[in-house]
Enzyme design. Sequence first.
Site, PDB file in Angstrom:
ATOM      1  N   ASP A  86      -0.930  -9.474  -4.316  1.00 36.66           N
ATOM      2  CA  ASP A  86       0.205  -8.798  -4.543  1.00 36.66           C
ATOM      3  C   ASP A  86       0.042  -7.232  -4.994  1.00 36.66           C
ATOM      4  O   ASP A  86       0.710  -7.071  -6.190  1.00 36.66           O
ATOM      5  CB  ASP A  86       1.080  -9.646  -5.365  1.00 36.66           C
ATOM      6  CG  ASP A  86       2.497  -9.171  -5.462  1.00 36.66           C
ATOM      7  OD1 ASP A  86       2.723  -8.119  -4.611  1.00 36.66           O
ATOM      8  OD2 ASP A  86       3.580  -9.562  -6.074  1.00 36.66           O
ATOM      9  N   HIS A  91       3.419 -15.616  -3.807  1.00 30.80           N
ATOM     10  CA  HIS A  91       3.168 -15.702  -5.085  1.00 30.80           C
ATOM     11  C   HIS A  91       4.196 -16.997  -6.066  1.00 30.80           C
ATOM     12  O   HIS A  91       4.873 -16.566  -6.615  1.00 30.80           O
ATOM     13  CB  HIS A  91       3.740 -14.337  -5.629  1.00 30.80           C
ATOM     14  CG  HIS A  91       5.028 -13.477  -5.300  1.00 30.80           C
ATOM     15  ND1 HIS A  91       6.060 -14.363  -5.141  1.00 30.80           N
ATOM     16  CD2 HIS A  91       5.055 -12.258  -5.076  1.00 30.80           C
ATOM     17  CE1 HIS A  91       6.651 -13.341  -4.689  1.00 30.80           C
ATOM     18  NE2 HIS A  91       6.383 -12.109  -4.798  1.00 30.80           N
ATOM     19  N   PHE A 131       0.880  -1.364  -0.048  1.00 29.60           N
ATOM     20  CA  PHE A 131      -0.037  -0.054   0.101  1.00 29.60           C
ATOM     21  C   PHE A 131       0.979   1.240   0.041  1.00 29.60           C
ATOM     22  O   PHE A 131       0.274   2.250   0.044  1.00 29.60           O
ATOM     23  CB  PHE A 131      -0.927  -0.214   1.063  1.00 29.60           C
ATOM     24  CG  PHE A 131      -2.220  -0.834   0.686  1.00 29.60           C
ATOM     25  CD1 PHE A 131      -2.272  -1.301  -0.424  1.00 29.60           C
ATOM     26  CD2 PHE A 131      -3.189  -1.012   1.874  1.00 29.60           C
ATOM     27  CE1 PHE A 131      -3.673  -2.147  -0.400  1.00 29.60           C
ATOM     28  CE2 PHE A 131      -4.574  -1.725   1.583  1.00 29.60           C
ATOM     29  CZ  PHE A 131      -4.575  -2.345   0.455  1.00 29.60           C
ATOM     30  N   HIS A 158       1.653   0.949  -9.455  1.00 23.17           N
ATOM     31  CA  HIS A 158       2.295   1.936  -9.929  1.00 23.17           C
ATOM     32  C   HIS A 158       1.531   3.043 -11.098  1.00 23.17           C
ATOM     33  O   HIS A 158       0.449   2.242 -11.640  1.00 23.17           O
ATOM     34  CB  HIS A 158       3.415   1.417 -10.880  1.00 23.17           C
ATOM     35  CG  HIS A 158       4.561   0.307 -10.209  1.00 23.17           C
ATOM     36  ND1 HIS A 158       5.536   0.960  -9.291  1.00 23.17           N
ATOM     37  CD2 HIS A 158       4.516  -0.946 -10.092  1.00 23.17           C
ATOM     38  CE1 HIS A 158       6.036  -0.352  -8.689  1.00 23.17           C
ATOM     39  NE2 HIS A 158       5.344  -1.463  -9.147  1.00 23.17           N
TER      40      HIS A 158
HETATM   41  O1  DOR Z   1       5.945  -7.233  -9.247  1.00 23.55           O
HETATM   42  C1  DOR Z   1       6.260  -6.941  -8.010  1.00 23.55           C
HETATM   43  N1  DOR Z   1       6.141  -5.731  -7.322  1.00 23.55           N
HETATM   44  N2  DOR Z   1       6.883  -7.966  -7.442  1.00 23.55           N
HETATM   45  C2  DOR Z   1       7.360  -7.600  -6.064  1.00 23.55           C
HETATM   46  O2  DOR Z   1       8.109  -8.322  -5.429  1.00 23.55           O
HETATM   47  C3  DOR Z   1       7.268  -6.095  -5.540  1.00 23.55           C
HETATM   48  C4  DOR Z   1       6.165  -5.250  -6.040  1.00 23.55           C
HETATM   49  C5  DOR Z   1       6.188  -3.918  -5.838  1.00 23.55           C
HETATM   50  O3  DOR Z   1       6.489  -3.632  -4.588  1.00 23.55           O
HETATM   51  O4  DOR Z   1       6.117  -2.998  -6.514  1.00 23.55           O
HETATM   52 ZN    ZN Z   2       4.550  -8.584  -3.303  1.00 26.14          ZN
END
Ligand code: DOR
Ligand code: ZN
Length: 408
Positions: free
Chosen positions: A273, A200, A24, A277
């Site tokens: 997960d 995952h 988050f 972004h």
């Molecule tokens: O795809 C991913 N994004 N895998 C991760 O292990 C971390 C995560 C992120 O924090 O953006």
């Molecule tokens: Zn993660």
Amino acid sequence: MTRSELDFGGLTAIPALIDPHVHFRAPGGEQKEDWETASVAAIHGGITTVLDMPNNTPPCTTLRAVEEKKKLIDAQLKSADIPLRYGLYFGADKDHFDQISGASGSCVALKIFMGCSTGGLVIDDDEALDEAFRLAAEANMLVAVHAEDEALLARKREEFAGASDPAVHSQMRPKEAAIRATTKAIALARKHGARLYILHMSTLEEVALVRAAKQEGLQVYAEATTHHLFLSEDDYAEFGTLVQMNPPLRSKEDQEALWEGIRDGTIDTIGTDHAPHTLEEKNQPFGKAPSGIPGVETLLPLLLDAVYHGQLTLDRMIDLTHSNPQKIFNLPPNDDIVLVDLERELTVTDEMIKSKCGWTPYRGRTLRGWPEYVILDGRAYSITRRTLEEKQQSEDCQHGAQGSAPAV
Ligand code: DOR
Ligand code: ZN
């Protein structure tokens, strides 16, 4: 609590979901997400408990950082007026191993990045890894691993330097990296008597490894993510870097093995997960675009749709999204529920998304089965979302617009 047979005006009551794996982003990544936006998004997904990852800026690797992070989260949840339940992972960092035992009381698990991902956290030498498992076992703390072998990832980064096709991501982080790391983590769990949670899990071979570990009597648990269950390597063609994440998307064969693991009990939980972004960040060329996708709002509709299509039963879904994470992470019980309309069909749009990032790789999918109300800590929230049809016509209802069940 299991599925309720009571009639709620055609809606079905199920226990509110626990998402054991979210990012988050606070502190330090608030341009992507914060707990004000994420809590609304979680409620939209029927989730009332989340377990948040430590790859923040600064990383959550000290007791002080844990305290600061909790204060920040509590303030953001207060502003949102949503008392989302949460737990935090403690990030393993060689410089702060002395704080692991202290963190066992305040955090849900020790998170070890065995391979680099977003943020700088990684434990890439065997001696430190062994020590982290030993300390966690001693503190009776669950060990949660991001299982990708850093030595192999580093070689592949060199081999594929300059690649521009996003599909190469799955070769740069090959299955073998995940298989090696998962093999190593299970061996360390056996050696130290540690409880192990594999985050995952993405490959057919890892499903077999976990199945064997369970048969051996080890306390090894496995999580599958929504994206490894509902997306595959084939989706790079349409979505490019939008579906770039770590571990990466795999083949349909791997995906089918995950579903088999879901059905036979090898896989214990489903995590989103949720790693948002911004679109601007994700739309950069391959090599620059960050890894990670959002997921809290689409987890439940995707699973309900899978139930409708016979891929799993509703009771199994409840085990995976509520009962098992509650047991594995030793979370206090609660009476939170979600009222779902099993018959409602809606097409996913970016406009529905309440996460600050404002996009979803599932846009365009028509899914059957959606959450309508969430009861969190005795308070009802009515979920409003813009459907394709309403999109042009109206703005979303505002918070509190629907009497005693505020709309979110
Ligand atoms: O795809 C991913 N994004 N895998 C991760 O292990 C971390 C995560 C992120 O924090 O953006
Ligand atoms: Zn993660």
